[in-house]
Scaffold this motif. Sequence first.
Motif, PDB file in Angstrom:
ATOM      1  N   ALA A 236      42.828  12.627  11.966  1.00 43.69           N
ATOM      2  CA  ALA A 236      43.253  14.206  11.580  1.00 43.69           C
ATOM      3  C   ALA A 236      43.998  14.355  10.347  1.00 43.69           C
ATOM      4  N   ASP A 237      44.675  13.140   9.932  1.00 42.12           N
ATOM      5  CA  ASP A 237      45.454  13.378   8.630  1.00 42.12           C
ATOM      6  C   ASP A 237      44.818  13.963   7.248  1.00 42.12           C
ATOM      7  N   SER A 238      43.468  13.767   7.256  1.00 44.28           N
ATOM      8  CA  SER A 238      42.706  14.128   6.038  1.00 44.28           C
ATOM      9  C   SER A 238      42.597  15.748   6.449  1.00 44.28           C
ATOM     10  N   PRO A 239      43.061  16.520   5.355  1.00 42.85           N
ATOM     11  CA  PRO A 239      42.641  18.081   5.221  1.00 42.85           C
ATOM     12  C   PRO A 239      41.322  18.548   5.598  1.00 42.85           C
ATOM     13  N   GLY A 241      39.255  16.769   7.319  1.00 45.69           N
ATOM     14  CA  GLY A 241      38.686  16.345   8.617  1.00 45.69           C
ATOM     15  C   GLY A 241      37.793  15.191   8.313  1.00 45.69           C
ATOM     16  N   VAL A 242      37.364  14.563   7.238  1.00 48.52           N
ATOM     17  CA  VAL A 242      36.519  13.740   7.027  1.00 48.52           C
ATOM     18  C   VAL A 242      37.230  12.555   6.261  1.00 48.52           C
ATOM     19  N   THR A 243      37.250  11.405   6.454  1.00 48.64           N
ATOM     20  CA  THR A 243      37.769  10.097   6.142  1.00 48.64           C
ATOM     21  C   THR A 243      36.487   9.233   5.742  1.00 48.64           C
ATOM     22  N   ALA A 244      36.524   8.605   4.563  1.00 51.06           N
ATOM     23  CA  ALA A 244      35.541   7.394   4.204  1.00 51.06           C
ATOM     24  C   ALA A 244      36.483   6.293   4.256  1.00 51.06           C
ATOM     25  N   ALA A 245      36.128   5.233   5.299  1.00 49.68           N
ATOM     26  CA  ALA A 245      36.932   4.225   5.372  1.00 49.68           C
ATOM     27  C   ALA A 245      35.937   3.149   4.825  1.00 49.68           C
ATOM     28  N   VAL A 246      36.839   2.090   4.036  1.00 51.64           N
ATOM     29  CA  VAL A 246      36.137   1.079   3.359  1.00 51.64           C
ATOM     30  C   VAL A 246      36.663  -0.092   3.857  1.00 51.64           C
ATOM     31  N   VAL A 247      35.832  -0.989   4.788  1.00 54.52           N
ATOM     32  CA  VAL A 247      36.209  -2.293   5.318  1.00 54.52           C
ATOM     33  C   VAL A 247      35.523  -3.308   4.771  1.00 54.52           C
ATOM     34  N   GLY A 248      36.361  -4.267   4.280  1.00 53.07           N
ATOM     35  CA  GLY A 248      35.819  -5.587   3.685  1.00 53.07           C
ATOM     36  C   GLY A 248      35.464  -6.657   4.819  1.00 53.07           C
ATOM     37  N   PRO A 249      35.119  -7.782   4.172  1.00 49.88           N
ATOM     38  CA  PRO A 249      34.829  -8.758   5.001  1.00 49.88           C
ATOM     39  C   PRO A 249      36.287  -9.459   5.649  1.00 49.88           C
ATOM     40  N   ARG A 287      35.933  24.861   5.860  1.00 52.65           N
ATOM     41  CA  ARG A 287      36.646  24.483   7.104  1.00 52.65           C
ATOM     42  C   ARG A 287      36.747  23.012   7.289  1.00 52.65           C
ATOM     43  N   PRO A 288      37.762  22.481   7.832  1.00 51.69           N
ATOM     44  CA  PRO A 288      37.877  21.136   8.336  1.00 51.69           C
ATOM     45  C   PRO A 288      36.864  20.794   9.426  1.00 51.69           C
ATOM     46  N   THR A 289      36.483  19.563   9.288  1.00 51.52           N
ATOM     47  CA  THR A 289      35.491  19.533  10.610  1.00 51.52           C
ATOM     48  C   THR A 289      36.321  19.215  11.839  1.00 51.52           C
ATOM     49  N   GLU A 290      35.803  19.500  13.176  1.00 51.05           N
ATOM     50  CA  GLU A 290      36.033  19.207  14.307  1.00 51.05           C
ATOM     51  C   GLU A 290      34.934  18.779  15.313  1.00 51.05           C
ATOM     52  N   PRO A 291      34.993  17.719  15.729  1.00 51.38           N
ATOM     53  CA  PRO A 291      36.309  16.705  15.675  1.00 51.38           C
ATOM     54  C   PRO A 291      36.387  16.309  14.331  1.00 51.38           C
ATOM     55  N   PRO A 292      37.374  15.241  13.794  1.00 53.07           N
ATOM     56  CA  PRO A 292      37.423  14.566  12.598  1.00 53.07           C
ATOM     57  C   PRO A 292      36.310  13.498  12.655  1.00 53.07           C
ATOM     58  N   VAL A 293      35.904  13.275  11.255  1.00 58.27           N
ATOM     59  CA  VAL A 293      34.634  12.219  11.161  1.00 58.27           C
ATOM     60  C   VAL A 293      35.280  11.081   9.962  1.00 58.27           C
ATOM     61  N   VAL A 294      34.873   9.926  10.643  1.00 55.75           N
ATOM     62  CA  VAL A 294      35.232   8.658   9.916  1.00 55.75           C
ATOM     63  C   VAL A 294      33.882   8.142   9.526  1.00 55.75           C
ATOM     64  N   VAL A 295      33.708   7.923   8.283  1.00 49.67           N
ATOM     65  CA  VAL A 295      32.319   7.237   7.849  1.00 49.67           C
ATOM     66  C   VAL A 295      32.646   5.802   7.254  1.00 49.67           C
ATOM     67  N   HIS A 296      32.304   4.703   7.821  1.00 48.77           N
ATOM     68  CA  HIS A 296      32.879   3.458   7.356  1.00 48.77           C
ATOM     69  C   HIS A 296      31.641   2.718   6.560  1.00 48.77           C
ATOM     70  N   GLY A 297      32.286   1.846   5.852  1.00 46.44           N
ATOM     71  CA  GLY A 297      30.998   0.984   4.992  1.00 46.44           C
ATOM     72  C   GLY A 297      31.830  -0.169   4.280  1.00 46.44           C
ATOM     73  N   ALA A 298      31.051  -1.191   3.881  1.00 44.02           N
ATOM     74  CA  ALA A 298      31.617  -2.097   3.040  1.00 44.02           C
ATOM     75  C   ALA A 298      31.845  -1.688   1.561  1.00 44.02           C
ATOM     76  N   PRO A 299      32.636  -2.450   0.883  1.00 46.09           N
ATOM     77  CA  PRO A 299      33.042  -1.858  -0.543  1.00 46.09           C
ATOM     78  C   PRO A 299      31.554  -1.767  -1.327  1.00 46.09           C
ATOM     79  N   GLU A 300      30.677  -2.812  -1.141  1.00 43.76           N
ATOM     80  CA  GLU A 300      29.602  -2.613  -2.060  1.00 43.76           C
ATOM     81  C   GLU A 300      28.666  -1.745  -1.597  1.00 43.76           C
ATOM     82  N   GLU A 301      28.617  -1.329  -0.399  1.00 39.55           N
ATOM     83  CA  GLU A 301      27.871  -0.013   0.375  1.00 39.55           C
ATOM     84  C   GLU A 301      28.374   1.229  -0.233  1.00 39.55           C
ATOM     85  N   TRP A 302      29.629   1.445  -0.521  1.00 32.85           N
ATOM     86  CA  TRP A 302      30.193   2.903  -0.980  1.00 32.85           C
ATOM     87  C   TRP A 302      29.825   2.335  -2.504  1.00 32.85           C
ATOM     88  N   LEU A 303      30.161   1.586  -3.101  1.00 38.84           N
ATOM     89  CA  LEU A 303      29.757   1.794  -4.724  1.00 38.84           C
ATOM     90  C   LEU A 303      28.211   1.892  -5.003  1.00 38.84           C
TER      91      LEU A 303
END
Length: 365
Positions: A236-239, A241-249, A287-303
């Motif tokens: 919920a820290d994101s104003p 309500g959406v956070t893009a999470a980058v998770v590597g190996p 408007r901020p999303t409810e509930p918060p959304v986190v979209v995760h992917g590997a670095p190469e996927e985001w790029l």
Amino acid sequence: VLDGIRDSAGPRRARAPWLPPLPSSVPLERVAVAGRIALGLADEPDRQRQEALLLPDDAPGLVILGAAASGRTSLLRAIAQQLPALPVRVPSDPEAAWDTIVGISREGDRRAVLIDDIDALIGRLPADYATEMVGCLERLVRGARADGRTVVVTAARVSGALARVIDLLPHRVLLSLPTRAEHVAAGGDGGDFVRDLPPGRGRWDGMLVQFAHPSAPPSPSPSPREDPTPRSWRPADSPSGVTAAVVGPGGDLRALRESCARHGARLETLGEGAASGGLSDIAGSARPTEPPVVVHGAPEEWLSQWRALADVRETHDLLVGAECLAQFRAITGRRELPPYALEGAGRAWRVAAHGPCERVLLSTR
């Protein structure tokens, strides 16, 4: 042979033609001088005297070099006790040390700076961070005299880029070192080398000195940077309500899932049509999303999802795992290094859209 010289006060022994050896221990109060920084008791046989050794008033600082258990930290503490204001003690933890040194360079704090085992500290940092920290230290030492600041560092040896910082400090204490070669490399005279000197014994400009030890236990110097533990991240820290999470190996995806579950956030995977397309739709929402959304992917996927990544940079928060340092600049579009974060310890960087970058903790396990 006369045993002494008799005068009106009675017999008096003749003065010995040599001084007694330096004591094996010199408490600070024996050599302390009000308003000055005393370093120890210097032996000057040519002048038939043993006097307190004082740091010159105009000195920007000094470096204390010696092996383990040679008395480096003890002398550093003795110096700290004589400073007119509470010094900045750079913590040994690399995260807290990074915050402290970068903070000093940005904020212009003019207090004395004390760094113990600076070579070990630099050696624990990745190459980019080590280079940046050495640069900060160089600027700190170069400006020390103009800023009225004293910088005191200790090290076991001088090597690599750190030598540039050491060379900027004109005064040097040489304590016990393992070999003659290391003694000479540290700036000493090979003829002065003595193996297995007692703790606190060493050289200053060729003079033999028993350096002082503190007369009392070190006083604490609290600092907001001494606790390196970052604050916990919440979706919920994101104003927006959406956070893009980058998770590597090797990233802590489990910690990310647990954090989302704990805060009632929806976790989606990048690459699924709804996730990558939905980011563009959400970006245009007021408007901020409810509930918060986190979209995760590997670095190469985001790029590879360049349009979605562009939306994230403009409108949403980025959460980049500490294991993704190599891709940090490409993902965020920022040139500066993020705050140093331990890899494999649940750390990540939260990068706010058009805002600051901070170190956060994904999991409290």
